[in-house]
Design an enzyme around this catalytic site. Structure first.
Site, PDB file in Angstrom:
ATOM      1  N   LYS A 136      26.137  22.729  37.474  1.00  0.00           N
ATOM      2  CA  LYS A 136      26.612  22.572  38.863  1.00  0.00           C
ATOM      3  C   LYS A 136      25.584  23.169  39.817  1.00  0.00           C
ATOM      4  O   LYS A 136      25.412  24.388  39.864  1.00  0.00           O
ATOM      5  CB  LYS A 136      27.949  23.326  38.990  1.00  0.00           C
ATOM      6  CG  LYS A 136      28.821  22.779  40.094  1.00  0.00           C
ATOM      7  CD  LYS A 136      30.191  23.415  40.039  1.00  0.00           C
ATOM      8  CE  LYS A 136      30.696  23.744  41.415  1.00  0.00           C
ATOM      9  NZ  LYS A 136      31.816  24.678  41.398  1.00  0.00           N
TER      10      LYS A 136
ATOM     11  N   ARG B 100      44.266  35.053  46.020  1.00  0.00           N
ATOM     12  CA  ARG B 100      44.512  34.552  47.376  1.00  0.00           C
ATOM     13  C   ARG B 100      45.936  34.042  47.551  1.00  0.00           C
ATOM     14  O   ARG B 100      46.594  34.326  48.519  1.00  0.00           O
ATOM     15  CB  ARG B 100      43.529  33.428  47.706  1.00  0.00           C
ATOM     16  CG  ARG B 100      42.160  33.935  48.062  1.00  0.00           C
ATOM     17  CD  ARG B 100      41.161  32.849  48.102  1.00  0.00           C
ATOM     18  NE  ARG B 100      40.834  32.420  46.747  1.00  0.00           N
ATOM     19  CZ  ARG B 100      39.761  31.733  46.419  1.00  0.00           C
ATOM     20  NH1 ARG B 100      38.929  31.340  47.355  1.00  0.00           N
ATOM     21  NH2 ARG B 100      39.514  31.412  45.180  1.00  0.00           N
TER      22      ARG B 100
ATOM     23  N   SER C 120      34.205  29.785  49.399  1.00  0.00           N
ATOM     24  CA  SER C 120      32.807  29.411  49.667  1.00  0.00           C
ATOM     25  C   SER C 120      32.712  27.920  49.987  1.00  0.00           C
ATOM     26  O   SER C 120      31.967  27.519  50.882  1.00  0.00           O
ATOM     27  CB  SER C 120      31.931  29.725  48.455  1.00  0.00           C
ATOM     28  OG  SER C 120      31.954  31.095  48.178  1.00  0.00           O
TER      29      SER C 120
HETATM   30  P1  ADP Z   1      34.590  30.822  41.377  1.00  0.00           P
HETATM   31  O1  ADP Z   1      35.281  29.826  42.265  1.00  0.00           O
HETATM   32  O2  ADP Z   1      33.368  30.332  40.714  1.00  0.00           O
HETATM   33  O3  ADP Z   1      35.494  31.626  40.507  1.00  0.00           O
HETATM   34  P2  ADP Z   1      34.000  32.304  43.750  1.00  0.00           P
HETATM   35  O4  ADP Z   1      32.620  32.804  43.970  1.00  0.00           O
HETATM   36  O5  ADP Z   1      34.504  31.302  44.703  1.00  0.00           O
HETATM   37  O6  ADP Z   1      33.981  31.895  42.283  1.00  0.00           O
HETATM   38  O7  ADP Z   1      35.003  33.516  43.747  1.00  0.00           O
HETATM   39  C1  ADP Z   1      34.898  34.525  42.798  1.00  0.00           C
HETATM   40  C2  ADP Z   1      36.087  35.420  42.849  1.00  0.00           C
HETATM   41  O8  ADP Z   1      36.113  36.104  44.090  1.00  0.00           O
HETATM   42  C3  ADP Z   1      37.414  34.684  42.782  1.00  0.00           C
HETATM   43  O9  ADP Z   1      37.799  34.475  41.460  1.00  0.00           O
HETATM   44  C4  ADP Z   1      38.335  35.657  43.465  1.00  0.00           C
HETATM   45  O10 ADP Z   1      38.690  36.676  42.570  1.00  0.00           O
HETATM   46  C5  ADP Z   1      37.446  36.261  44.524  1.00  0.00           C
HETATM   47  N1  ADP Z   1      37.599  35.610  45.829  1.00  0.00           N
HETATM   48  C6  ADP Z   1      37.058  34.456  46.258  1.00  0.00           C
HETATM   49  N2  ADP Z   1      37.403  34.190  47.531  1.00  0.00           N
HETATM   50  C7  ADP Z   1      38.200  35.210  47.914  1.00  0.00           C
HETATM   51  C8  ADP Z   1      38.920  35.531  49.101  1.00  0.00           C
HETATM   52  N3  ADP Z   1      38.888  34.722  50.167  1.00  0.00           N
HETATM   53  N4  ADP Z   1      39.623  36.667  49.111  1.00  0.00           N
HETATM   54  C9  ADP Z   1      39.650  37.462  48.032  1.00  0.00           C
HETATM   55  N5  ADP Z   1      39.030  37.211  46.885  1.00  0.00           N
HETATM   56  C10 ADP Z   1      38.313  36.109  46.820  1.00  0.00           C
END
Ligand code: ADP
Length: 169
Positions: free
Chosen positions: A51, A100, A137
């Site tokens: 990815k 979340r 993200s």
């Molecule tokens: P992935 O989607 O690859 O698991 P991310 O980088 O999007 O990874 O997120 C990693 C981790 O960060 C998530 O599993 C969650 O635990 C935490 N996380 C992501 N976004 C948020 C948010 N808005 N608030 C709190 N924790 C978050």
């Protein structure tokens, strides 16, 4: 010696894993809270060759390092393969994840149970600050791509990097 005194001499470590493409204020909230609970917190940036993200792994790491510079006990590293192996190699007994919404829970529970079954590593869930409960993200990238304002959702270094990247493409 047994009991809290002998345990107290051990460094307590945890890891916050993810893709961080790029790091958002939601991630930062969880990392900062973990850094208050543990002696050392690793931010593990998952390498997924299948990815391609918006940012290269090294860029993501660089952005996380800048965004977490104020936390002296936070270290940032890339990893590929199994998170439990990353934990074993560094003597990390705990994974910290943000929750979340209920929709996060099903998958997170499966992963936590699988990881615990593999090596005994524990997963701790931290409820997201409600301000960031809708934040991801991918949503940040989507909104920024179409010119929406994401200044309140990401650290300033990420905002700058997003503007540069999206203007160039
Ligand atoms: P992935 O989607 O690859 O698991 P991310 O980088 O999007 O990874 O997120 C990693 C981790 O960060 C998530 O599993 C969650 O635990 C935490 N996380 C992501 N976004 C948020 C948010 N808005 N608030 C709190 N924790 C978050």
């Amino acid at each position: 010696m047994t009991g809290p005194e002998s345990e107290g001499s051990q460094v307590r470590r945890a890891v916050c894993p993810g893709s961080f493409d790029p790091i958002t204020n939601g991630h930062l909230d969880i990392i900062s809270r973990a850094s208050r609970l543990y002696d050392e917190v690793y931010v593990a940036v998952m390498i997924n060759k299948a990815k391609k993200g918006l940012f290269e792994i090294e860029e993501r790491i660089d952005l996380i390092r800048q965004a977490t510079a104020e936390f002296e006990n936070v270290r940032v590293e890339a990893f590929h393969g199994l998170l439990v192996d990353f934990c074993k190699q560094r003597d990390i007994p705990a994974i910290v994840k943000g929750l979340r919404a209920v929709s996060d829970f099903d998958y997170e529970l499966q992963m936590a149970q699988m990881n615990n079954g593999l090596t005994g590593v524990e997963t701790l869930f931290v409820p997201t600050n409600p301000t960031y409960s809708f934040l991801s993200s991918s949503l940040v990238k989507e909104v920024a791509t179409w010119g929406g304002d994401v200044a309140h959702l990401v650290p300033p270094v990420v905002l700058e990097a997003l503007n540069k990247r999206l203007r160039k493409d």
